[in-house]
Write an enzyme that holds these catalytic residues in place. Sequence first.
Site, mmCIF file in Angstrom:
data_model
loop_
_atom_site.group_PDB
_atom_site.id
_atom_site.type_symbol
_atom_site.label_atom_id
_atom_site.label_comp_id
_atom_site.label_asym_id
_atom_site.label_seq_id
_atom_site.Cartn_x
_atom_site.Cartn_y
_atom_site.Cartn_z
ATOM 1 N N SER A 488 0.882 -1.171 0.050
ATOM 2 C CA SER A 488 0.131 -0.165 -0.096
ATOM 3 C C SER A 488 0.852 1.373 -0.108
ATOM 4 O O SER A 488 1.559 1.596 -1.014
ATOM 5 C CB SER A 488 -0.865 -0.141 1.147
ATOM 6 O OG SER A 488 -1.916 0.902 0.979
ATOM 7 N N ASP A 499 10.408 5.798 -9.808
ATOM 8 C CA ASP A 499 9.859 6.715 -11.003
ATOM 9 C C ASP A 499 10.913 8.022 -11.180
ATOM 10 O O ASP A 499 11.154 8.447 -12.403
ATOM 11 C CB ASP A 499 8.604 6.869 -11.234
ATOM 12 C CG ASP A 499 7.658 5.623 -10.961
ATOM 13 O OD1 ASP A 499 8.132 4.814 -11.637
ATOM 14 O OD2 ASP A 499 6.381 5.766 -11.058
ATOM 15 N N LYS A 514 -0.660 -4.482 -3.278
ATOM 16 C CA LYS A 514 -1.801 -4.048 -2.730
ATOM 17 C C LYS A 514 -2.021 -2.369 -3.310
ATOM 18 O O LYS A 514 -1.415 -1.420 -2.576
ATOM 19 C CB LYS A 514 -2.162 -3.902 -1.331
ATOM 20 C CG LYS A 514 -3.753 -3.586 -1.079
ATOM 21 C CD LYS A 514 -3.678 -3.484 0.503
ATOM 22 C CE LYS A 514 -4.987 -2.788 0.859
ATOM 23 N NZ LYS A 514 -5.383 -1.592 0.464
#
Length: 716
Positions: A488, A499, A514
């Site tokens: 999460s 990224d 998740k």
Amino acid sequence: MSSPRLKIGLYASLVMAIFVLASYKLYQRNDATAPQKDDVLIRVMLSGLNIAHYQPEKIDDAFSKRVFDLYLKRIDVNKKFLLKSDVAQLSKLQTDIDDEVKRGSHEFLDMSTQLMDQRVKDIQALYRDILTKPFDFTVEEKMETDPEKMVFPADKAAQREDWRKFLKYRALVQMSEMMDEQAKRTSKGNLTASTVKSATLVTDEPNRTPEQMEAEARKRVLKYYDDQFRDLMQTDANDRLAMYANVVANTYDPHTEYFAPRDKDNFDQAMTGRFEGIGASLQEKDGQIKVADIIPGSASYRQGELKAGDIITRVAQGAEVPVSVEGMRLDKAIVLIKGKKGTEVRLTVKKADGSTKIIPIIRDVVVLEDTFAQSATINEGGKKYGYIKLPSFYADFNDNGGRSSAGDVKKELEKLQKENIQGLVLDLRFNGGGSLTDAVEMAGLFIDSGPVVQVRSRQGAATVLNDRDPRVQYTGPLVVLVNKFSASASEILAAAVQDYKRGIVMGSTSTYGKGTVQRIFDLDDALPAEFNNIKPFGSLKLTTQKFYRINGGSTQFKGVMSDIVLPDPYSYLDQGEKEAEYPLKWDEIAPARYKTWADAPAVAKLAAASQKRIATDPRFKLMSEMVQRMVQRKNDTSVSLKLTTYKAEQDKAKIESDKFEAAQKAAATINISALATDIQAQGSDTVKVNRAVRFVKPLRKDMTLREAVSVIQDEA
């Protein structure tokens, strides 16, 4: 500008309003018959799911088949109760469940309940009869342990044979343990005082003959099943309805769940942050009680031996006789494991490597301080590096002036900067997530302003959550440690670091996967007063939103792939979103606009250097070999029912486990220490001083942490 937390709160309120309206419309009908609780519950649930769930399902034959398959698995996972003819009888209704909902009936639930009730009575007589006769442990025969490979017995004769083998296996485990206990007693005179203290089952019991042990083993198994079947026979209509409702919810996705009123109370208690017991989150899977997570600061966390992924097989209150919890309902097992502060519980667990271990834990109240971010410094090669452990993304959601994980990590970074660190390791291993807002703010500590994550609801375009603070708290080399239990919010932060090319994500092949948001709705609030006479209905936790990385890919299902993969003892486990029932799949949306970090690490070069080190490190080599053996054991799902063969396999697993532990202990110690400023700040508070010192102790032999520091050194 509204905060992300406020936006999501407004969305939840809107969903609730629609939910209530739909429920009212559902029951604005001319119906002379009084509504039944099971009919109302399932209808209201499905109404809410189809309005508010991120990916609603069509109520058709495919839906019926999903509910049928999952419910059948839940009520008889090991295929030990129902006969093949029973399943054939139930199968006639497997595409009728959607029609039952529409006409307000529940034939499938009624028929399955009647069949199970009858089979429970049949099996009770069966196991009692089987356990009156001795087992022959010299015969070489095997038993299948994988429920997916088991089949429903063709007739009662086949069912009896299945139970004979199953009960023989349970008695075999008991007898093997008694033999080990007796061997410890025999060698007691050769043990040191410290070893005797750790051998928790050493007693003054007289030695038994093999025949006496076999009889005692059957007696223990009989007691366990008598207790278990007493519980099964107390299962009432509300229990069956709650299980059925939860199955219906679970067919939408693994995190959509139904909470019966009692279960919701337990959930609320867990959310208060105060725990009295051992401090472990448990789950029931395939008839086994598994450790899902260890609560930071708890008695289990401090004791250090119980780990996520362990299977609890037996529970003893101090020195009392252990009680088997295999096949026991989770709520029943939790009652045995929980207890008052200061009392001892002894857990017999099956470790990830196949070995069995008895873990004594003194129950306590969780020390909330240990759930917060903590930092330390590592001195290596004449340089100093920072380390921050973040157990969860905690926050004060009620805005009562409480602590937040982003604020605490910022403070830890400030302290580490004063230590002139040359690199930082941020440890998100076993971090199951938490506050989305804090994940966004925390990412902002390491990057310039820009997008961190995208959140998408069922309808409409994705909302981009941004770090709007142009300040960067820390600009040096960064390694983020993850494993299969990082989920999460942990995945959001790790994905943002990856990224932006801000640092290296390192650890398991991937994180949990998740990438969804859940909200809890009280079903009583969604129903008009005319249903007060059959309330309470409990609550529904459903998935309402989905996370996406700024590169457009979802963190759902796939998780975040590590830049540098390390051998991991949990890698073989069926853990992660992709192993769950009916998970939402991975997809992608348009990427957000962002600019990568100017001084990006050379990932390929660093990964190559790391893999070269790992290949020559004896501890990582042992770890890789151990993982391979785990995979082999996992794939070989049949177990021998011959005592000598079984004990040889257990002894081999223990030798392999001991070999790895010895290599761990023999490895060079990491020079890691709590910050002097933290210890000085505690003054004469010995409890807090001990906490600071205790925090770094298990890290001194952490091979993953050592490799993370080596990667930072390569980057410098």
